[in-house]
Write an enzyme that holds these catalytic residues in place. Structure first.
Site, PDB file in Angstrom:
ATOM      1  N   LYS A 135       0.838  -1.203   0.000  1.00  0.00           N
ATOM      2  CA  LYS A 135       0.000   0.000   0.000  1.00  0.00           C
ATOM      3  C   LYS A 135       0.872   1.253   0.000  1.00  0.00           C
ATOM      4  CE  LYS A 135      -3.597   2.149   2.820  1.00  0.00           C
ATOM      5  NZ  LYS A 135      -4.522   1.988   3.950  1.00  0.00           N
ATOM      6  N   GLU A 175      10.534  -4.569   4.639  1.00  0.00           N
ATOM      7  CA  GLU A 175      10.623  -5.968   4.198  1.00  0.00           C
ATOM      8  C   GLU A 175      10.326  -6.093   2.707  1.00  0.00           C
ATOM      9  OE1 GLU A 175       8.990  -4.822   6.810  1.00  0.00           O
ATOM     10  OE2 GLU A 175       9.080  -6.207   8.508  1.00  0.00           O
ATOM     11  N   GLY A 206      -4.924  -2.041   5.239  1.00  0.00           N
ATOM     12  CA  GLY A 206      -4.086  -3.149   4.761  1.00  0.00           C
ATOM     13  C   GLY A 206      -4.707  -4.515   5.029  1.00  0.00           C
ATOM     14  N   ARG A 207      -5.169  -4.721   6.259  1.00  0.00           N
ATOM     15  CA  ARG A 207      -5.697  -6.054   6.611  1.00  0.00           C
ATOM     16  C   ARG A 207      -7.114  -6.275   6.097  1.00  0.00           C
ATOM     17  NH1 ARG A 207      -4.635  -2.844  10.786  1.00  0.00           N
ATOM     18  NH2 ARG A 207      -6.259  -2.204  12.264  1.00  0.00           N
ATOM     19  N   GLU A 254      -4.654  -7.090  15.357  1.00  0.00           N
ATOM     20  CA  GLU A 254      -4.182  -5.757  14.987  1.00  0.00           C
ATOM     21  C   GLU A 254      -5.328  -4.750  15.076  1.00  0.00           C
ATOM     22  OE1 GLU A 254      -0.603  -5.233  12.228  1.00  0.00           O
ATOM     23  OE2 GLU A 254      -2.255  -4.655  10.943  1.00  0.00           O
ATOM     24  N   HIS A 274      -4.278 -33.019  18.125  1.00  0.00           N
ATOM     25  CA  HIS A 274      -3.124 -33.792  18.587  1.00  0.00           C
ATOM     26  C   HIS A 274      -2.013 -32.868  19.089  1.00  0.00           C
ATOM     27  CE1 HIS A 274      -4.638 -37.665  17.011  1.00  0.00           C
ATOM     28  NE2 HIS A 274      -5.339 -36.840  16.247  1.00  0.00           N
ATOM     29  N   LYS A 304       9.517  -0.988  14.689  1.00  0.00           N
ATOM     30  CA  LYS A 304      10.079  -0.627  13.375  1.00  0.00           C
ATOM     31  C   LYS A 304      11.121   0.466  13.526  1.00  0.00           C
ATOM     32  CE  LYS A 304       5.898  -0.867  10.520  1.00  0.00           C
ATOM     33  NZ  LYS A 304       5.056  -0.071   9.641  1.00  0.00           N
TER      34      LYS A 304
HETATM   35  C1  G6Q Z   1      -2.572  -3.854   8.035  1.00  0.00           C
HETATM   36  C2  G6Q Z   1      -1.360  -3.170   8.375  1.00  0.00           C
HETATM   37  C3  G6Q Z   1      -0.102  -3.862   7.926  1.00  0.00           C
HETATM   38  C4  G6Q Z   1       0.280  -3.600   6.490  1.00  0.00           C
HETATM   39  C5  G6Q Z   1       1.733  -4.043   6.284  1.00  0.00           C
HETATM   40  C6  G6Q Z   1       2.196  -3.859   4.868  1.00  0.00           C
HETATM   41  O1  G6Q Z   1      -3.670  -3.432   8.272  1.00  0.00           O
HETATM   42  O2  G6Q Z   1      -1.435  -1.868   7.963  1.00  0.00           O
HETATM   43  O3  G6Q Z   1      -0.107  -5.248   8.131  1.00  0.00           O
HETATM   44  O4  G6Q Z   1      -0.569  -4.272   5.619  1.00  0.00           O
HETATM   45  O5  G6Q Z   1       2.548  -3.334   7.161  1.00  0.00           O
HETATM   46  O6  G6Q Z   1       2.089  -2.528   4.496  1.00  0.00           O
HETATM   47  P1  G6Q Z   1       2.256  -2.090   3.012  1.00  0.00           P
HETATM   48  O7  G6Q Z   1       1.163  -2.724   2.224  1.00  0.00           O
HETATM   49  O8  G6Q Z   1       2.173  -0.611   3.014  1.00  0.00           O
HETATM   50  O9  G6Q Z   1       3.594  -2.600   2.549  1.00  0.00           O
END
Ligand code: G6Q
Length: 554
Positions: A206, A212, A267-268, A353, A384, A512
């Site tokens: 996003k 990462e 994002g989620r 989250e 199990h 972070k």
């Molecule tokens: C979700 C969070 C988080 C996000 C990641 C990746 O709701 O905001 O999990 O999706 O940190 O972020 P980017 O899509 O910006 O790389």
């Protein structure tokens, strides 16, 4: 709304819980043959049974009164109206618009967003067609049959979970890999398994700034250039899913190869947007559309059904009951379908989250517990492993059991066995086994009294462990969409009752920032670094230890 726990509605529920303390679920069932009919709901291809929770009609009434006190209906209307309910980020929360009909007319700040959503879906559809037909070719003119989705968190867990869930729908000959971890082994292991001439890299981010993802994308690009691709071929093998057009261009990805979404998509909550492109490429765009349609059915139900018959609302109210009044600090997600193997991980993010917050939307400390710890594994594997604690541990853990009545791959009597376990577990968790039953059983086996005395306490199951059962006919794109939307709305309703903002995630920031500070202090392999002194003794000591180990590398 942080004062919800000082309301009379909350107080009534506390009294209910105290009054029910000596009452077992078995007894509640014995006195109430209609319990299953009353405490179950059908919607959007899903069937929810919540009868195996310590509820009475009075408790349900009080939970509904609590929902009214928290203005669940008002907050729901605000979300669907595109109001900036994510107050700390000043954003609307409108993932429902991603799966809406154009005529639904969802608006953000008076702008109709349906048209842009529709245009982006069309662009995704056209792209999928070109890739599937082999018209979108790699640098050597070969079709791209392999996708590597590079993303993390919301840009990884949702598309990965749905892609795995839709395995029976995968297009023959296509493969999709998901790379998320900055641990270089994740990317390196994946690159070992793919061929650059056939591989499409999807950089899903996003913000397009996530450490990462940008590290993995940069290394993937370097690998591509080293393994046959030229700079001018990047456009044929790298595409982006993002809201940040400038950063995408700076990375070298063609604007035409960028699929966009918007800041009102968290994002989620983004698998319904361009972030779902990997799902559509692997399982087909028509199935991606069915996934959206299933979610839309659940949205319509959530929007219109009276609260007492509203599946996400009742699931949320039961969640609040178990968390705040029964004392369940953990909640298990137990899908009895191997293809839902990634659902617990996905919901872990969606729920924890969203609702792992200790400050209310108004900034004041909450005076009650909020989101539980979520975990889970597919059944029967979990049985199990950790079910021992669910049955006989000192803590109450609530659980959702999820199963399709028909497997996508019926094989001999496997599914009957799976379903019998699914059903037996909730029965066992609810009924337990009394000491008298244990003693009777052991004595019928011919065990001596002294042995029975010694063994019976270990074989008693207290029961009264609360569970929900969610059934569907089959795990299909539509039912999967409905299931995910069910949980999204459940999480929203719980957040409203707890008075928190379910749509920010400030709790991921501190680590972070500190990692960025520490990065220059970490030695490259074989490098000597000065002793770390800027942190606490433990962190300094660990940095020095790590560097000593890395310094030895030749
Ligand atoms: C979700 C969070 C988080 C996000 C990641 C990746 O709701 O905001 O999990 O999706 O940190 O972020 P980017 O899509 O910006 O790389």
């Amino acid at each position: 709304m942080t004062g919800i726990s000082s309301t009379p509605q909350w107080n009534a529920l506390e009294n209910d819980a105290a009054g029910l303390a000596g009452m077992s679920l078995r007894t509640l069932f014995e006195g109430d043959p209609e319990r299953f009919a009353r405490y179950s709901i059908e919607a959007a291809g899903l069937f929810l049974d919540y009868a195996k929770n310590k509820l009475t009609d009075e408790v349900v009434d009080h939970l509904l009164a609590l929902a009214a006190a928290a203005d669940v209906e008002g907050r729901r209307a605000a979300m669907f109206a595109g109001e900036a309910i994510n107050v700390t980020e000043g954003r609307a929360v409108l993932h429902v618009a991603l799966r809406a009909a154009v005529t639904d007319g969802y608006k953000v700040a008076d702008v109709d967003v349906s048209a842009v959503v529709c245009a982006e879906l069309k662009k995704m559809q056209g792209f999928c067609r070109r890739v599937h037909q082999g018209a979108f070719k790699g640098y050597s003119g070969k079709a791209l049959d392999t996708v590597v989705n590079i993303g993390i968190g919301g840009s990884d867990l949702g598309p990965q979970m749905a892609t795995v869930a839709l395995q029976p729908y995968w297009i023959d000959g296509r493969r999709t890999f998901f790379v998320s971890n900055v641990d270089g082994q994740h990317l390196a292991d994946t690159l070992d398994a793919v061929d650059p001439e056939h591989t499409l890299f999807i950089v899903a981010s996003k913000t397009f700034t996530t450490q990462e993802t940008m590290t993995n994308a940069t290394s993937a690009r370097a690998w591509f250039l080293k393994n046959g691709g030229a700079e001018s071929d990047i456009a044929k093998h790298f595409i982006a899913l993002s809201t940040n057009a400038e950063a995408v261009a700076a990375f070298g990805i063609d604007r035409d190869n960028m699929f966009q979404f918007w800041d009102w998509v968290g994002g989620r909550y983004s698998l319904w947007s361009a972030i779902g492109l990997s799902i559509a490429l692997q399982a087909g765009f028509d199935n991606f559309e069915k996934l959206l349609a299933g979610a839309r059915r659940m949205d319509d139900h959530f929007k219109t059904a009276p609260l007492a018959q509203n599946m996400p609302v009742m699931l949320a109210l039961v969640g609040v009951w178990n968390r705040n009044f029964i004392g369940a600090a953990a909640h298990a997600i137990l899908p009895y379908d191997q293809h839902l193997a990634r659902l617990p991980a996905y919901l872990q993010q969606a729920d924890m989250e969203s609702n792992g917050k200790r400050v209310g939307a108004d900034g004041s400390d909450v005076a009650h517990a909020t989101g539980p710890v979520l975990f889970g594994e597919p059944g029967t594997n979990g049985q199990h492993a950790f079910y021992q604690l669910l049955h006989q541990g000192t803590d109450i853990v609530s659980a959702d059991f999820i199963a399709p009545a028909i497997s996508q791959r019926e094989l001999g009597d496997h599914h009957e066995k799976l379903l019998s376990n699914f059903l037996a577990q909730t029965e066992a968790l609810m009924c337990g086994k009394t000491e008298a039953e244990v003693r009777d059983e052991l004595s019928r086996e011919g065990m001596a009294d002294a042995e029975i005395d010694a063994l019976s306490p270990h074989k008693v199951f207290p029961g009264d462990r609360p569970t929900n059962s969610i059934l569907m006919e089959r795990l299909e794109p539509e039912t999967l969409g409905g299931l995910i939307a069910l949980y999204e709305h459940k999480i929203f309703v719980e957040g409203v009752i707890w008075g928190i903002n379910s749509f920010d995630q400030w709790g991921v920031e501190l680590g972070k920032v500190l990692a960025r500070n520490i990065l220059p202090e970490i030695a490259a392999a074989g490098e000597n670094k000065p002793q770390a002194t800027a942190h606490d003794a433990s962190t300094n000591g660990l940095i020095n230890k790590v560097n000593a180990m890395r310094g030895k590398v030749r």
